[in-house]
Design a protein around this motif. Sequence first.
Motif, PDB file in Angstrom:
ATOM      1  N   PHE A 134       0.852  -1.176   0.000  1.00 35.24           N
ATOM      2  CA  PHE A 134       0.000   0.000   0.000  1.00 35.24           C
ATOM      3  C   PHE A 134       0.896   1.238   0.000  1.00 35.24           C
ATOM      4  CE2 PHE A 134      -2.986  -2.989   2.206  1.00 35.24           C
ATOM      5  CZ  PHE A 134      -3.945  -3.006   1.210  1.00 35.24           C
ATOM      6  N   ALA A 135       0.678   2.123  -0.968  1.00 32.32           N
ATOM      7  CA  ALA A 135       1.482   3.339  -1.060  1.00 32.32           C
ATOM      8  C   ALA A 135       1.171   4.273   0.105  1.00 32.32           C
ATOM      9  CB  ALA A 135       1.206   4.046  -2.386  1.00 32.32           C
ATOM     10  N   ARG A 136       2.198   5.038   0.530  1.00 32.03           N
ATOM     11  CA  ARG A 136       1.952   6.042   1.566  1.00 32.03           C
ATOM     12  C   ARG A 136       0.983   7.097   1.059  1.00 32.03           C
ATOM     13  NH1 ARG A 136       7.585   5.573   2.363  1.00 32.03           N
ATOM     14  NH2 ARG A 136       7.946   7.476   1.161  1.00 32.03           N
ATOM     15  N   ARG A 137       1.199   7.530  -0.161  1.00 34.48           N
ATOM     16  CA  ARG A 137       0.286   8.465  -0.823  1.00 34.48           C
ATOM     17  C   ARG A 137       0.263   8.111  -2.303  1.00 34.48           C
ATOM     18  NH1 ARG A 137       1.880  11.538   3.572  1.00 34.48           N
ATOM     19  NH2 ARG A 137       4.039  11.588   2.851  1.00 34.48           N
ATOM     20  N   GLU A 138      -0.917   8.245  -2.938  1.00 35.80           N
ATOM     21  CA  GLU A 138      -1.046   7.842  -4.334  1.00 35.80           C
ATOM     22  C   GLU A 138      -2.136   8.651  -5.024  1.00 35.80           C
ATOM     23  OE1 GLU A 138      -1.720   3.810  -7.067  1.00 35.80           O
ATOM     24  OE2 GLU A 138      -1.921   3.743  -4.882  1.00 35.80           O
ATOM     25  N   VAL A 139      -1.878   8.977  -6.285  1.00 34.08           N
ATOM     26  CA  VAL A 139      -2.869   9.601  -7.159  1.00 34.08           C
ATOM     27  C   VAL A 139      -3.106   8.663  -8.330  1.00 34.08           C
ATOM     28  CG1 VAL A 139      -3.352  11.511  -8.727  1.00 34.08           C
ATOM     29  CG2 VAL A 139      -2.256  11.955  -6.544  1.00 34.08           C
ATOM     30  N   SER A 140      -4.372   8.336  -8.601  1.00 37.62           N
ATOM     31  CA  SER A 140      -4.737   7.490  -9.734  1.00 37.62           C
ATOM     32  C   SER A 140      -5.759   8.228 -10.589  1.00 37.62           C
ATOM     33  CB  SER A 140      -5.326   6.150  -9.264  1.00 37.62           C
ATOM     34  OG  SER A 140      -4.379   5.431  -8.495  1.00 37.62           O
ATOM     35  N   ILE A 141      -5.530   8.231 -11.893  1.00 42.04           N
ATOM     36  CA  ILE A 141      -6.433   8.877 -12.845  1.00 42.04           C
ATOM     37  C   ILE A 141      -6.774   7.863 -13.928  1.00 42.04           C
ATOM     38  CG2 ILE A 141      -6.733  10.765 -14.477  1.00 42.04           C
ATOM     39  CD1 ILE A 141      -4.671  12.339 -12.892  1.00 42.04           C
ATOM     40  N   ARG A 142      -8.028   7.441 -13.980  1.00 41.52           N
ATOM     41  CA  ARG A 142      -8.470   6.494 -14.993  1.00 41.52           C
ATOM     42  C   ARG A 142      -9.094   7.273 -16.150  1.00 41.52           C
ATOM     43  NH1 ARG A 142      -9.200   1.208 -15.459  1.00 41.52           N
ATOM     44  NH2 ARG A 142      -8.671   0.859 -13.259  1.00 41.52           N
ATOM     45  N   LEU A 143      -8.420   7.228 -17.299  1.00 41.54           N
ATOM     46  CA  LEU A 143      -8.907   7.929 -18.483  1.00 41.54           C
ATOM     47  C   LEU A 143     -10.117   7.205 -19.064  1.00 41.54           C
ATOM     48  CD1 LEU A 143      -5.466   8.744 -20.149  1.00 41.54           C
ATOM     49  CD2 LEU A 143      -6.784  10.127 -18.535  1.00 41.54           C
ATOM     50  N   PRO A 144     -11.013   7.923 -19.733  1.00 38.93           N
ATOM     51  CA  PRO A 144     -12.200   7.272 -20.295  1.00 38.93           C
ATOM     52  C   PRO A 144     -11.859   6.150 -21.265  1.00 38.93           C
ATOM     53  CG  PRO A 144     -12.451   9.660 -20.344  1.00 38.93           C
ATOM     54  CD  PRO A 144     -11.043   9.384 -19.945  1.00 38.93           C
ATOM     55  N   GLU A 145     -10.775   6.282 -22.020  1.00 41.75           N
ATOM     56  CA  GLU A 145     -10.362   5.265 -22.973  1.00 41.75           C
ATOM     57  C   GLU A 145      -8.847   5.131 -22.939  1.00 41.75           C
ATOM     58  OE1 GLU A 145     -11.735   6.296 -26.814  1.00 41.75           O
ATOM     59  OE2 GLU A 145     -13.876   6.120 -26.323  1.00 41.75           O
ATOM     60  N   PRO A 146      -8.326   3.898 -23.160  1.00 42.54           N
ATOM     61  CA  PRO A 146      -6.863   3.744 -23.273  1.00 42.54           C
ATOM     62  C   PRO A 146      -6.331   4.584 -24.428  1.00 42.54           C
ATOM     63  CG  PRO A 146      -7.931   1.604 -23.003  1.00 42.54           C
ATOM     64  CD  PRO A 146      -9.028   2.609 -23.238  1.00 42.54           C
ATOM     65  N   VAL A 147      -5.126   5.104 -24.246  1.00 38.24           N
ATOM     66  CA  VAL A 147      -4.539   5.977 -25.246  1.00 38.24           C
ATOM     67  C   VAL A 147      -3.231   5.380 -25.735  1.00 38.24           C
ATOM     68  CG1 VAL A 147      -5.592   8.065 -24.328  1.00 38.24           C
ATOM     69  CG2 VAL A 147      -3.394   7.301 -23.433  1.00 38.24           C
ATOM     70  N   ALA A 148      -2.854   5.778 -26.948  1.00 33.17           N
ATOM     71  CA  ALA A 148      -1.573   5.389 -27.523  1.00 33.17           C
ATOM     72  C   ALA A 148      -0.912   6.644 -28.061  1.00 33.17           C
ATOM     73  CB  ALA A 148      -1.764   4.360 -28.636  1.00 33.17           C
ATOM     74  N   GLY A 149       0.368   6.805 -27.762  1.00 33.28           N
ATOM     75  CA  GLY A 149       1.072   7.992 -28.205  1.00 33.28           C
ATOM     76  C   GLY A 149       0.913   9.136 -27.225  1.00 33.28           C
ATOM     77  N   ALA A 150       0.857  10.362 -27.771  1.00 29.19           N
ATOM     78  CA  ALA A 150       0.768  11.549 -26.925  1.00 29.19           C
ATOM     79  C   ALA A 150      -0.579  11.607 -26.200  1.00 29.19           C
ATOM     80  CB  ALA A 150       0.971  12.804 -27.769  1.00 29.19           C
ATOM     81  N   VAL A 151      -0.568  12.240 -25.022  1.00 30.39           N
ATOM     82  CA  VAL A 151      -1.774  12.375 -24.199  1.00 30.39           C
ATOM     83  C   VAL A 151      -2.009  13.851 -23.929  1.00 30.39           C
ATOM     84  CG1 VAL A 151      -2.877  11.792 -22.013  1.00 30.39           C
ATOM     85  CG2 VAL A 151      -1.376  10.134 -23.128  1.00 30.39           C
ATOM     86  N   ARG A 152      -3.210  14.321 -24.221  1.00 36.28           N
ATOM     87  CA  ARG A 152      -3.591  15.702 -23.956  1.00 36.28           C
ATOM     88  C   ARG A 152      -4.978  15.700 -23.341  1.00 36.28           C
ATOM     89  NH1 ARG A 152      -1.404  21.089 -24.102  1.00 36.28           N
ATOM     90  NH2 ARG A 152      -3.239  22.435 -23.874  1.00 36.28           N
ATOM     91  N   VAL A 153      -5.073  16.130 -22.083  1.00 34.83           N
ATOM     92  CA  VAL A 153      -6.346  16.149 -21.359  1.00 34.83           C
ATOM     93  C   VAL A 153      -6.461  17.483 -20.638  1.00 34.83           C
ATOM     94  CG1 VAL A 153      -7.731  15.080 -19.556  1.00 34.83           C
ATOM     95  CG2 VAL A 153      -6.340  13.643 -21.048  1.00 34.83           C
ATOM     96  N   ASP A 154      -7.606  18.118 -20.775  1.00 35.57           N
ATOM     97  CA  ASP A 154      -7.909  19.357 -20.051  1.00 35.57           C
ATOM     98  C   ASP A 154      -9.319  19.254 -19.501  1.00 35.57           C
ATOM     99  OD1 ASP A 154      -5.630  21.369 -20.409  1.00 35.57           O
ATOM    100  OD2 ASP A 154      -5.932  20.671 -22.460  1.00 35.57           O
ATOM    101  N   VAL A 155      -9.458  19.373 -18.182  1.00 33.86           N
ATOM    102  CA  VAL A 155     -10.747  19.270 -17.509  1.00 33.86           C
ATOM    103  C   VAL A 155     -10.883  20.464 -16.569  1.00 33.86           C
ATOM    104  CG1 VAL A 155     -12.210  17.890 -15.993  1.00 33.86           C
ATOM    105  CG2 VAL A 155     -10.702  16.749 -17.628  1.00 33.86           C
ATOM    106  N   LEU A 156     -12.062  21.102 -16.583  1.00 30.80           N
ATOM    107  CA  LEU A 156     -12.383  22.198 -15.681  1.00 30.80           C
ATOM    108  C   LEU A 156     -13.511  21.774 -14.744  1.00 30.80           C
ATOM    109  CD1 LEU A 156     -12.263  25.205 -18.173  1.00 30.80           C
ATOM    110  CD2 LEU A 156     -10.517  24.509 -16.515  1.00 30.80           C
ATOM    111  N   PRO A 157     -13.663  22.442 -13.596  1.00 24.43           N
ATOM    112  CA  PRO A 157     -14.684  22.019 -12.623  1.00 24.43           C
ATOM    113  C   PRO A 157     -16.093  21.977 -13.180  1.00 24.43           C
ATOM    114  CG  PRO A 157     -13.142  23.541 -11.605  1.00 24.43           C
ATOM    115  CD  PRO A 157     -12.811  23.521 -13.059  1.00 24.43           C
ATOM    116  N   GLU A 158     -16.416  22.841 -14.138  1.00 22.40           N
ATOM    117  CA  GLU A 158     -17.792  22.871 -14.659  1.00 22.40           C
ATOM    118  C   GLU A 158     -18.021  21.883 -15.787  1.00 22.40           C
ATOM    119  OE1 GLU A 158     -15.351  26.233 -16.504  1.00 22.40           O
ATOM    120  OE2 GLU A 158     -15.729  25.377 -14.507  1.00 22.40           O
ATOM    121  N   ASP A 159     -17.004  21.149 -16.225  1.00 21.82           N
ATOM    122  CA  ASP A 159     -17.170  20.189 -17.324  1.00 21.82           C
ATOM    123  C   ASP A 159     -18.023  19.007 -16.889  1.00 21.82           C
ATOM    124  OD1 ASP A 159     -15.638  21.828 -18.838  1.00 21.82           O
ATOM    125  OD2 ASP A 159     -13.810  20.621 -18.720  1.00 21.82           O
ATOM    126  N   SER A 160     -18.679  18.384 -17.858  1.00 18.70           N
ATOM    127  CA  SER A 160     -19.493  17.192 -17.601  1.00 18.70           C
ATOM    128  C   SER A 160     -19.293  16.210 -18.739  1.00 18.70           C
ATOM    129  CB  SER A 160     -20.974  17.571 -17.477  1.00 18.70           C
ATOM    130  OG  SER A 160     -21.431  18.188 -18.686  1.00 18.70           O
TER     131      SER A 160
END
Length: 416
Positions: A134-160
């Motif tokens: 078990f990690a002391r601290r951990e951040v996990s982000i599950r993307l909607p779909e697996p990606v290949a190559g470059a990754v570009r994601v931008d999310v704002l609080p009001e997005d849905s």
Amino acid sequence: MDALLILGGLLLILAGLVWLVMRAFGTSLLWGCASVLPPLTLLYVVRHWRLARPALGLSALGFIPLVVGLTLMANQDSQRLAAIFSLKWLEPEKQVPAELAIKLSGVLNGQPFQPQQGELIDGLLSLREGTDFFARREVSIRLPEPVAGAVRVDVLPEDSGALPEVEVSWLLPEQDLPEARRLSRGYTLHLDLQPVPPNKLAGDFHLVLPPQFATTLSGKVELFTDGLRYRDGKVDRTIDSTDTLAHVVEDYLRRRFATRDVQLQPLPAVALPAVNVEVTVDARIDGQAQQLPILLKKNQSRGWAVSGDRFPQLPEVASPAVAPSSEAPAAAAPERVSKPLDRRLRFSLESLLRSPSRYQNLTMRVLTERGNSPEGRFQGIDPDGRIVLRQRMSGQGEVSYTLRPEEITRIELLEP
């Protein structure tokens, strides 16, 4: 007990020596300064035996618990005693160069976060601090779909809509299991990652959660995209991972059948770390389906290799010269897309216990002997051998289930 005896003996010896120096200063300032040097201390003892005798007696008394403590330690833990006398603990600790260049500033749950591990595999980005189960601290982000190559994601609080799912977890010293919080919206996320050969992604990372989570992270990250590790430009075969085994098997099949046309199917679940691994491999070799039993063995220095592998390396392939042609180029063959492996087909309680990392964070449903049917994401197996599931409740609350394997009558994997 042995450590207390050794410490007590050393303190008595030290007190006797200090007393001896004080007596030397009481004799004269010259003798006091001279007694600080060991050879002249002996001279003072010889010339002023009556004054030095009580201090020497106190030091000699300290050797009794010291010898007794060392004898007990030699009988109970000889390796520990050898390590003490080797004086290696005096050498400065060697700093192991970090595998990943991660430079993040900020806090997770109000505490500084300095991850040493990072990966983005099958659409799951994780940054971990600590090397325990078990990690002391951990951040996990599950993307909607697996990606290949470059990754570009931008999310704002009001997005849905279909947004990445963010989970932060932390393990306090007094806790056996980590706490976690999960969000599907209401946060700020910026990812701009570019491929770095041979198997990394590097770039900008920015994450801000709502104020109650006290989590703000920003900086540069570097992530592995598979389980392979490289040393001097070659795959490090000493690493225990399924990707390492697959690389070794694929290289073996190419040399055994003297062809580069080898399409290896995903290996069955194996328990790692191990010394010997026996698997049945499915592969298409020169367009023909093959099923081969293979025994892999791990050497301490050379790493993983197939037992009985004596096949030579394939010759280098020269690039063919392109002849000029007036004919129109043929249409490019459609790219072959491999269908992702559905882990539900071979899933069972035995496979879960053999390779828990293969099913990390996947949703499962369990039926117990008492008729209960908990459902949640698999978080691993705790030190007592119990299966840990975590289920999100209404709002922002969560509940964790710990189940012994013997009380489970049926277990079902709900996602591929």
